[in-house]
Structure formats: C-alpha cells, structure tokens
Write a protein that holds these residues in place. Structure first.
Motif, PDB file in Angstrom:
ATOM      1  N   GLY A  14       0.788  -1.220   0.000  1.00 14.45           N
ATOM      2  CA  GLY A  14       0.000   0.000   0.000  1.00 14.45           C
ATOM      3  C   GLY A  14       0.822   1.274   0.000  1.00 14.45           C
ATOM      4  O   GLY A  14       0.277   2.367   0.005  1.00 14.45           O
ATOM      5  N   ARG A  15       2.125   1.134   0.015  1.00 15.58           N
ATOM      6  CA  ARG A  15       3.011   2.297  -0.029  1.00 15.58           C
ATOM      7  C   ARG A  15       3.476   2.513  -1.466  1.00 15.58           C
ATOM      8  O   ARG A  15       3.075   1.785  -2.369  1.00 15.58           O
ATOM      9  CB  ARG A  15       4.173   2.081   0.934  1.00 15.58           C
ATOM     10  CG  ARG A  15       3.677   1.961   2.385  1.00 15.58           C
ATOM     11  CD  ARG A  15       4.765   1.617   3.362  1.00 15.58           C
ATOM     12  NE  ARG A  15       5.501   2.758   3.859  1.00 15.58           N
ATOM     13  CZ  ARG A  15       5.040   3.641   4.740  1.00 15.58           C
ATOM     14  NH1 ARG A  15       3.815   3.545   5.195  1.00 15.58           N
ATOM     15  NH2 ARG A  15       5.794   4.622   5.168  1.00 15.58           N
ATOM     16  N   PHE A  16       4.329   3.516  -1.673  1.00 17.02           N
ATOM     17  CA  PHE A  16       4.752   3.871  -3.018  1.00 17.02           C
ATOM     18  C   PHE A  16       6.246   4.104  -3.077  1.00 17.02           C
ATOM     19  O   PHE A  16       6.820   4.691  -2.159  1.00 17.02           O
ATOM     20  CB  PHE A  16       4.053   5.165  -3.476  1.00 17.02           C
ATOM     21  CG  PHE A  16       2.568   5.027  -3.535  1.00 17.02           C
ATOM     22  CD1 PHE A  16       1.947   4.616  -4.689  1.00 17.02           C
ATOM     23  CD2 PHE A  16       1.796   5.269  -2.407  1.00 17.02           C
ATOM     24  CE1 PHE A  16       0.576   4.450  -4.736  1.00 17.02           C
ATOM     25  CE2 PHE A  16       0.434   5.112  -2.440  1.00 17.02           C
ATOM     26  CZ  PHE A  16      -0.179   4.707  -3.611  1.00 17.02           C
ATOM     27  N   ASP A  17       6.838   3.649  -4.162  1.00 16.46           N
ATOM     28  CA  ASP A  17       8.189   4.064  -4.487  1.00 16.46           C
ATOM     29  C   ASP A  17       8.034   5.302  -5.355  1.00 16.46           C
ATOM     30  O   ASP A  17       7.271   5.301  -6.327  1.00 16.46           O
ATOM     31  CB  ASP A  17       8.949   2.959  -5.223  1.00 16.46           C
ATOM     32  CG  ASP A  17       9.224   1.767  -4.316  1.00 16.46           C
ATOM     33  OD1 ASP A  17       9.194   1.940  -3.081  1.00 16.46           O
ATOM     34  OD2 ASP A  17       9.459   0.672  -4.844  1.00 16.46           O
ATOM     35  N   CYS A  18       8.693   6.371  -4.976  1.00 23.00           N
ATOM     36  CA  CYS A  18       8.537   7.652  -5.656  1.00 23.00           C
ATOM     37  C   CYS A  18       9.772   7.933  -6.497  1.00 23.00           C
ATOM     38  O   CYS A  18      10.898   7.741  -6.045  1.00 23.00           O
ATOM     39  CB  CYS A  18       8.321   8.760  -4.632  1.00 23.00           C
ATOM     40  SG  CYS A  18       7.850  10.326  -5.381  1.00 23.00           S
ATOM     41  N   ARG A  19       9.517   8.359  -7.714  1.00 18.20           N
ATOM     42  CA  ARG A  19      10.571   8.707  -8.650  1.00 18.20           C
ATOM     43  C   ARG A  19      10.285  10.106  -9.181  1.00 18.20           C
ATOM     44  O   ARG A  19       9.166  10.593  -9.067  1.00 18.20           O
ATOM     45  CB  ARG A  19      10.620   7.684  -9.785  1.00 18.20           C
ATOM     46  CG  ARG A  19      10.779   6.245  -9.261  1.00 18.20           C
ATOM     47  CD  ARG A  19      10.797   5.232 -10.380  1.00 18.20           C
ATOM     48  NE  ARG A  19      11.917   5.407 -11.271  1.00 18.20           N
ATOM     49  CZ  ARG A  19      13.153   4.945 -11.064  1.00 18.20           C
ATOM     50  NH1 ARG A  19      13.418   4.263  -9.962  1.00 18.20           N
ATOM     51  NH2 ARG A  19      14.124   5.150 -11.934  1.00 18.20           N
ATOM     52  N   VAL A  20      11.269  10.751  -9.753  1.00 21.19           N
ATOM     53  CA  VAL A  20      11.075  12.098 -10.295  1.00 21.19           C
ATOM     54  C   VAL A  20      11.772  12.206 -11.648  1.00 21.19           C
ATOM     55  O   VAL A  20      12.832  11.623 -11.863  1.00 21.19           O
ATOM     56  CB  VAL A  20      11.581  13.185  -9.320  1.00 21.19           C
ATOM     57  CG1 VAL A  20      13.073  13.113  -9.124  1.00 21.19           C
ATOM     58  CG2 VAL A  20      11.141  14.566  -9.760  1.00 21.19           C
ATOM     59  N   ALA A  21      11.118  12.914 -12.555  1.00 19.72           N
ATOM     60  CA  ALA A  21      11.703  13.250 -13.853  1.00 19.72           C
ATOM     61  C   ALA A  21      11.591  14.756 -14.012  1.00 19.72           C
ATOM     62  O   ALA A  21      10.538  15.335 -13.737  1.00 19.72           O
ATOM     63  CB  ALA A  21      10.966  12.538 -14.974  1.00 19.72           C
ATOM     64  N   HIS A  22      12.652  15.395 -14.419  1.00 11.98           N
ATOM     65  CA  HIS A  22      12.639  16.858 -14.537  1.00 11.98           C
ATOM     66  C   HIS A  22      12.218  17.339 -15.916  1.00 11.98           C
ATOM     67  O   HIS A  22      11.942  18.512 -16.103  1.00 11.98           O
ATOM     68  CB  HIS A  22      14.001  17.438 -14.161  1.00 11.98           C
ATOM     69  CG  HIS A  22      14.261  17.325 -12.694  1.00 11.98           C
ATOM     70  ND1 HIS A  22      13.705  18.185 -11.770  1.00 11.98           N
ATOM     71  CD2 HIS A  22      14.971  16.427 -11.983  1.00 11.98           C
ATOM     72  CE1 HIS A  22      14.069  17.823 -10.556  1.00 11.98           C
ATOM     73  NE2 HIS A  22      14.847  16.766 -10.656  1.00 11.98           N
ATOM     74  N   TRP A  23      12.145  16.443 -16.885  1.00 11.46           N
ATOM     75  CA  TRP A  23      11.762  16.839 -18.240  1.00 11.46           C
ATOM     76  C   TRP A  23      10.562  16.041 -18.724  1.00 11.46           C
ATOM     77  O   TRP A  23      10.384  15.837 -19.916  1.00 11.46           O
ATOM     78  CB  TRP A  23      12.957  16.686 -19.189  1.00 11.46           C
ATOM     79  CG  TRP A  23      14.046  17.601 -18.764  1.00 11.46           C
ATOM     80  CD1 TRP A  23      15.191  17.269 -18.104  1.00 11.46           C
ATOM     81  CD2 TRP A  23      14.059  19.023 -18.886  1.00 11.46           C
ATOM     82  NE1 TRP A  23      15.912  18.399 -17.817  1.00 11.46           N
ATOM     83  CE2 TRP A  23      15.246  19.491 -18.294  1.00 11.46           C
ATOM     84  CE3 TRP A  23      13.183  19.946 -19.443  1.00 11.46           C
ATOM     85  CZ2 TRP A  23      15.575  20.836 -18.244  1.00 11.46           C
ATOM     86  CZ3 TRP A  23      13.523  21.294 -19.392  1.00 11.46           C
ATOM     87  CH2 TRP A  23      14.699  21.719 -18.805  1.00 11.46           C
ATOM     88  N   GLY A  24       9.715  15.570 -17.812  1.00  9.16           N
ATOM     89  CA  GLY A  24       8.527  14.818 -18.194  1.00  9.16           C
ATOM     90  C   GLY A  24       8.873  13.394 -18.572  1.00  9.16           C
ATOM     91  O   GLY A  24      10.037  12.986 -18.571  1.00  9.16           O
ATOM     92  N   VAL A  25       7.850  12.631 -18.856  1.00 14.88           N
ATOM     93  CA  VAL A  25       8.018  11.230 -19.243  1.00 14.88           C
ATOM     94  C   VAL A  25       7.014  10.922 -20.350  1.00 14.88           C
ATOM     95  O   VAL A  25       6.017  11.600 -20.511  1.00 14.88           O
ATOM     96  CB  VAL A  25       7.784  10.270 -18.050  1.00 14.88           C
ATOM     97  CG1 VAL A  25       8.822  10.483 -16.968  1.00 14.88           C
ATOM     98  CG2 VAL A  25       6.395  10.424 -17.482  1.00 14.88           C
ATOM     99  N   ASP A  26       7.300   9.858 -21.101  1.00 19.93           N
ATOM    100  CA  ASP A  26       6.326   9.429 -22.089  1.00 19.93           C
ATOM    101  C   ASP A  26       6.177   7.917 -22.054  1.00 19.93           C
ATOM    102  O   ASP A  26       5.497   7.386 -21.212  1.00 19.93           O
ATOM    103  CB  ASP A  26       6.631   9.969 -23.483  1.00 19.93           C
ATOM    104  CG  ASP A  26       8.080   9.755 -23.912  1.00 19.93           C
ATOM    105  OD1 ASP A  26       8.647   8.699 -23.613  1.00 19.93           O
ATOM    106  OD2 ASP A  26       8.631  10.659 -24.565  1.00 19.93           O
TER     107      ASP A  26
END
Length: 144
Positions: A14-26
């Motif tokens: 029920g938890r989440f691994d969080c990731r980040v992209a600085h230029w969006g994703v497709d």
C-alpha cells in the motif's frame, strides 16, 4: 523550463516508491525517472505535492496521468493544488494555462480571490476525467 513529474509506483504493502523526472516522461515513466524515495505513505506523497510539480503518474498495473493544477489565483500558496486525471495531459495543460491566466487577471481587476478559485476548480472538474485535492487520496488507489 522543466516539466517536473512525480512517478509513483504502487507496492503490495500500500506504499509507493517515488521517482522524479525533470523533463517529463512518455513511453516508459520508470526508465525516464530517477529514484526519489522508497516506501512512501499516501500522506508523504500528498505532502510532496505543490505547484512546482507539473504532473503525477501513478503506476499500479496501469498508468494514470494527472496534471497538477495550481488553484491559488493570487499566486501566494504553492500548496493549493488539484490533481486532474486526463488521458491528454498536453491539451489539459494548455487549457489550464489559459484558464489560470484569466483567473489571475480577474483577481488583479479586483474580483474576490476565493470566488475566482472556486470558479477555477469548477471549470477543472468540468474538463478533467477526475479531480482530486491533495487531501483526497483516491487518486493513489485508482479513481475510476
């Protein structure tokens, strides 16, 4: 200008691994992002959301896309955001930028900021597939 995107990968607990992209994703949001944290609670995810984030993707067997829409027409409160689910984030973002610009202009002309904010939220609810405020966590569990 970057297109900061949070990519949330649901875990079985029920938890989440969080990731980040600085230029969006497709096509591949996980491959196009870098780790930000593991095992985040829903509250931790909600606390991370503000106007500096443009999009949120929730990956839990499917991928749900949300635009982060800054509601505050006075531009004072970066945490006053809504998440708008859409299959066409580019179109929704373009529409939102125009709506927000008109809202800020209305406040500058003296229209009550609360009234303008309520109008923005109503227009967003009419346009998006689903809209959630950050304290409304169904977007993390699937809001279909």
């Amino acid at each position: 200008m970057g297109r900061r995107t949070l990519v949330l990968v649901a875990r079985e607990d029920g938890r989440f691994d969080c990731r980040v992209a600085h230029w969006g994703v497709d096509a591949d949001p996980v491959a196009q992002s870098r780790p930000l944290g593991r095992g985040w609670s829903a509250a931790a995810v909600r606390d991370r959301l503000d106007a500096t984030v443009e999009a949120v993707l929730v990956c839990d067997g499917s991928v749900r896309r949300y635009c982060v829409c800054w509601l505050d027409p006075t531009l004072d409160d970066p945490t006053d955001v809504a998440l708008a689910r859409t299959d066409d984030p580019t179109a929704l973002r373009a529409w939102w930028v125009e709506e927000k610009s008109r809202a800020c202009d209305a406040v500058a002309r003296g229209v009550d900021a609360g009234t303008v904010r309520d109008g923005l939220l109503a227009a967003l609810r009419d346009r998006a597939d689903a809209v959630h405020l950050p304290d409304d966590a169904p977007f993390l569990r699937g809001d279909r």
